[in-house]
Design an enzyme around this catalytic site. Sequence first.
Site, PDB file in Angstrom:
ATOM      1  CD  GLU A 167      11.207 -43.494   0.439  1.00  0.00           C
ATOM      2  OE1 GLU A 167      12.103 -44.358   0.501  1.00  0.00           O
ATOM      3  OE2 GLU A 167      11.010 -42.796  -0.566  1.00  0.00           O
ATOM      4  CG  ASN A 211      13.605 -49.144   3.456  1.00  0.00           C
ATOM      5  OD1 ASN A 211      14.059 -48.853   2.360  1.00  0.00           O
ATOM      6  ND2 ASN A 211      13.782 -48.384   4.517  1.00  0.00           N
ATOM      7  NE  ARG A 215      15.890 -50.199  -4.777  1.00  0.00           N
ATOM      8  CZ  ARG A 215      14.650 -49.943  -5.125  1.00  0.00           C
ATOM      9  NH1 ARG A 215      14.075 -48.826  -4.773  1.00  0.00           N
ATOM     10  NH2 ARG A 215      13.966 -50.818  -5.818  1.00  0.00           N
TER      11      ARG A 215
END
Length: 149
Positions: free
Chosen positions: A48, A52, A104
Amino acid sequence: MKKTNSMKLQFVSRSANEGFARTAVSGFLASLDPTVEELADIKTAVSEAVTNCIVHAYADRIGIVYIAADLYVDGRVVIRDKGCGIPDVEKAMEPLFTTGGEDRAGLGFAVMQSLMDKVRVRSQVGKGTTVTLERRIESRGDQNDRDTE
């Protein structure tokens, strides 16, 4: 608390490298003898954070993602970029908030927080973001020692 081991890694912000980051960090943390669940949680949190960097920090260009991992009695992983930075970290950490468009979900920080003991985010607009992930790994070696007493 004294470090027992550390590593540093850097790679370009291409989505193909997200899997590499997960594997590298999990291989490094293997010496702590994590459970499958602990390792899966850490790999997901790293994924994650790296995603990002790729999607948000370097949305319009290729940049470098930096990972540093330290071993104490637990695992600490720091993921850093020198991308655009986050103007409002508190807002960015709210579930469902995203700057990545309709494709997203805006759950990256929420996922990291649900899987790790501690998640810290520092960011400066125009300079980049640092995400620190910490997770205590239960020492099964200690438990085995107690079982034999």
